[in-house]
Design an enzyme around this catalytic site. Structure first.
Site, short mmCIF file in Angstrom:
data_model
loop_
_atom_site.label_atom_id
_atom_site.label_comp_id
_atom_site.label_asym_id
_atom_site.label_seq_id
_atom_site.Cartn_x
_atom_site.Cartn_y
_atom_site.Cartn_z
N LYS A 1 0.95 -2.38 3.53
CA LYS A 1 -0.40 -1.78 3.52
C LYS A 1 -1.38 -2.66 4.32
O LYS A 1 -2.12 -2.17 5.16
CB LYS A 1 -0.92 -1.64 2.07
CG LYS A 1 -0.03 -0.81 1.17
CD LYS A 1 -0.60 -0.69 -0.24
CE LYS A 1 -0.68 -1.99 -1.01
NZ LYS A 1 0.64 -2.58 -1.37
N ARG B 1 -4.47 2.28 -8.06
CA ARG B 1 -3.22 1.89 -8.72
C ARG B 1 -2.88 2.71 -9.95
O ARG B 1 -1.98 2.35 -10.71
CB ARG B 1 -3.31 0.41 -9.14
CG ARG B 1 -3.81 -0.52 -8.07
CD ARG B 1 -2.71 -1.15 -7.28
NE ARG B 1 -3.30 -1.92 -6.19
CZ ARG B 1 -2.69 -2.93 -5.58
NH1 ARG B 1 -1.50 -3.30 -5.96
NH2 ARG B 1 -3.28 -3.55 -4.59
N ARG C 1 6.48 -14.22 3.08
CA ARG C 1 5.19 -13.95 3.73
C ARG C 1 4.34 -15.21 3.85
O ARG C 1 4.23 -15.99 2.91
CB ARG C 1 4.43 -12.90 2.93
CG ARG C 1 3.01 -12.67 3.44
CD ARG C 1 2.34 -11.47 2.84
NE ARG C 1 2.22 -11.56 1.39
CZ ARG C 1 1.72 -10.59 0.64
NH1 ARG C 1 1.32 -9.46 1.20
NH2 ARG C 1 1.64 -10.73 -0.67
N ARG D 1 0.43 -16.88 -0.72
CA ARG D 1 -0.43 -16.36 -1.79
C ARG D 1 0.06 -16.83 -3.16
O ARG D 1 1.27 -16.93 -3.39
CB ARG D 1 -0.45 -14.83 -1.72
CG ARG D 1 -1.81 -14.29 -1.32
CD ARG D 1 -1.79 -12.85 -0.99
NE ARG D 1 -1.36 -12.00 -2.09
CZ ARG D 1 -1.32 -10.68 -2.01
NH1 ARG D 1 -1.68 -10.07 -0.90
NH2 ARG D 1 -0.92 -9.95 -3.03
N ARG E 1 5.34 -7.84 -10.27
CA ARG E 1 4.50 -6.89 -9.50
C ARG E 1 5.34 -5.67 -9.11
O ARG E 1 4.88 -4.53 -9.21
CB ARG E 1 3.92 -7.56 -8.25
CG ARG E 1 2.73 -8.44 -8.55
CD ARG E 1 2.52 -9.50 -7.47
NE ARG E 1 2.23 -8.95 -6.16
CZ ARG E 1 2.48 -9.61 -5.01
NH1 ARG E 1 3.02 -10.80 -5.03
NH2 ARG E 1 2.19 -9.05 -3.86
P1 AP5 Z 1 1.90 -6.74 3.75
O1 AP5 Z 1 1.31 -5.92 4.82
O2 AP5 Z 1 1.24 -8.00 3.37
O3 AP5 Z 1 2.20 -5.81 2.47
P2 AP5 Z 1 1.21 -5.21 1.37
O4 AP5 Z 1 1.69 -3.87 1.03
O5 AP5 Z 1 -0.20 -5.34 1.83
O6 AP5 Z 1 1.55 -6.22 0.21
P3 AP5 Z 1 0.60 -6.92 -0.87
O7 AP5 Z 1 1.42 -7.99 -1.51
O8 AP5 Z 1 -0.69 -7.37 -0.24
O9 AP5 Z 1 0.33 -5.77 -1.81
P4 AP5 Z 1 -0.12 -5.91 -3.27
O10 AP5 Z 1 -0.46 -4.54 -3.65
O11 AP5 Z 1 0.88 -6.61 -4.13
O12 AP5 Z 1 -1.33 -6.95 -3.18
P5 AP5 Z 1 -2.91 -6.80 -3.15
O13 AP5 Z 1 -3.49 -7.95 -2.46
O14 AP5 Z 1 -3.28 -5.44 -2.71
O15 AP5 Z 1 3.42 -7.04 4.16
C1 AP5 Z 1 4.23 -7.88 3.38
C2 AP5 Z 1 5.07 -8.78 4.32
O16 AP5 Z 1 5.95 -7.94 5.06
C3 AP5 Z 1 4.24 -9.55 5.35
O17 AP5 Z 1 4.85 -10.79 5.62
C4 AP5 Z 1 4.32 -8.64 6.59
O18 AP5 Z 1 4.19 -9.37 7.80
C5 AP5 Z 1 5.71 -8.04 6.46
N1 AP5 Z 1 5.80 -6.68 7.00
C6 AP5 Z 1 4.91 -5.68 6.85
N2 AP5 Z 1 5.36 -4.55 7.42
C7 AP5 Z 1 6.59 -4.86 7.93
C8 AP5 Z 1 7.58 -4.11 8.63
N3 AP5 Z 1 7.38 -2.81 8.93
N4 AP5 Z 1 8.72 -4.74 8.97
C9 AP5 Z 1 8.93 -6.05 8.66
N5 AP5 Z 1 8.04 -6.83 8.01
C10 AP5 Z 1 6.88 -6.23 7.64
O19 AP5 Z 1 -3.25 -6.88 -4.71
C11 AP5 Z 1 -3.06 -8.13 -5.39
C12 AP5 Z 1 -3.36 -7.96 -6.87
O20 AP5 Z 1 -4.73 -7.56 -7.05
C13 AP5 Z 1 -2.55 -6.90 -7.61
O21 AP5 Z 1 -1.31 -7.41 -8.02
C14 AP5 Z 1 -3.47 -6.62 -8.81
O22 AP5 Z 1 -3.39 -7.66 -9.75
C15 AP5 Z 1 -4.86 -6.71 -8.18
N6 AP5 Z 1 -5.36 -5.39 -7.74
C16 AP5 Z 1 -5.59 -5.01 -6.45
N7 AP5 Z 1 -6.05 -3.76 -6.41
C17 AP5 Z 1 -6.12 -3.33 -7.69
C18 AP5 Z 1 -6.51 -2.10 -8.30
N8 AP5 Z 1 -6.93 -1.04 -7.57
N9 AP5 Z 1 -6.44 -2.00 -9.66
C19 AP5 Z 1 -6.06 -3.05 -10.42
N10 AP5 Z 1 -5.65 -4.25 -9.89
C20 AP5 Z 1 -5.69 -4.38 -8.55
#
Ligand code: AP5
Length: 225
Positions: free
Chosen positions: A20, A98, A138, A170, A181
């Site tokens: 994402k 979510r 990552r 992270r 997660r």
């Molecule tokens: P990346 O693009 O970083 O993936 P991502 O989907 O953004 O992963 P996140 O870990 O950021 O998602 P998340 O939902 O766990 O975390 P968030 O910060 O939103 O890609 C991952 C890796 O793969 C990278 O190294 C990238 O380079 C590589 N990659 C990407 N695409 C690729 C491809 N096509 N091929 C090969 N490699 C690739 O949320 C964190 C926390 O915040 C949550 O756990 C929760 O506690 C809280 N939170 C956030 N939003 C909410 C909400 N709405 N409600 C409640 N809690 C929330």
């Protein structure tokens, strides 16, 4: 460069590690939209010494891989979205929704802002094993936020290829928290949200297992169709 008009509110759904953030950053560059990642907003709150201690307390859930309280998400995300819409800028919402309950609250918010017709949802599909492998490897730039994909070339790099900043891991990218997660926020959580948007006729799905440029191309095709 001039691009085809696209919807103003692009919602990216997907399990942790599905790409994402990576795709959101590419879309921001292409369309000059604002990237709103609720994860980034929460991490910024965590590092803000002046933030409300009650809000900060809620971040403990994030550090252990659980969802944080809806009220905090709405407070942070709605204010940011409204600011951008008032400036007539489109937004890419990354991980901002979510649960179906949250999806409904956003729906009400968009209705109030009179932008319901301007919403498109893209679900980036990926299996847990690939997501796990990506997340354990990552690296993220502490200065510009650039996300580094794993490759042999990148294995030992310590500084950002874009800005020279120090690369970090992270806090929630450790084995135990990644597994939690993926369990709590995996397909089990995404499927009902996707079904909700499908019923509204605004859902598109892309294959997140392909390489980054291919996924980007598919997302652009979907947006500009
Ligand atoms: P990346 O693009 O970083 O993936 P991502 O989907 O953004 O992963 P996140 O870990 O950021 O998602 P998340 O939902 O766990 O975390 P968030 O910060 O939103 O890609 C991952 C890796 O793969 C990278 O190294 C990238 O380079 C590589 N990659 C990407 N695409 C690729 C491809 N096509 N091929 C090969 N490699 C690739 O949320 C964190 C926390 O915040 C949550 O756990 C929760 O506690 C809280 N939170 C956030 N939003 C909410 C909400 N709405 N409600 C409640 N809690 C929330």
């Amino acid at each position: 460069m001039q691009h085809k008009d696209i919807k103003k509110i692009i919602i990216l759904l997907g399990i942790p590690g599905s790409g994402k953030g990576t795709q959101a950053r590419k879309l921001v560059e292409r369309y000059n939209y604002t990237h709103i990642s609720t994860g980034d907003l929460l991490r910024a709150l965590d590092s803000d010494p002046e933030a409300d201690p009650v809000d900060k307390q809620m971040l403990e859930d994030m550090k252990t891989g659980h969802l944080v309280a809806d009220t905090l998400i709405y407070k942070l995300a709605f204010a940011e979205i409204k600011k951008q819409l008032d400036d007539n800028r489109g937004v890419i919402l990354d991980g901002a929704i979510r649960s179906v309950e949250q999806a409904k609250a956003y729906h009400d918010f968009f209705e109030k802002e009179d932008v319901l017709d301007d919403v498109l949802v893209i679900d980036i599909k990926l299996d847990n094993e690939t997501a796990y492998r990506r997340l354990t490897k990552r690296k993220i730039c502490s200065d510009c936020g650039h996300i580094i994909p794993f490759s042999q070339k990148n294995e030992d790099i310590m500084t950002c290829e874009k800005c020279g900043g120090v690369l970090t891991v992270r806090e929630d990218d450790n084995d135990e928290t990644i597994k939690l997660r993926l369990e709590e926020q995996g397909e089990k959580m995404i499927a009902p949200i996707a079904a909700y948007y499908d019923a509204l006729g605004v859902l598109q799905t892309v294959d997140g297992s392909l390489d980054i440029e291919t996924v980007d191309g598919t997302v652009i095709d979907v947006l500009e169709a």
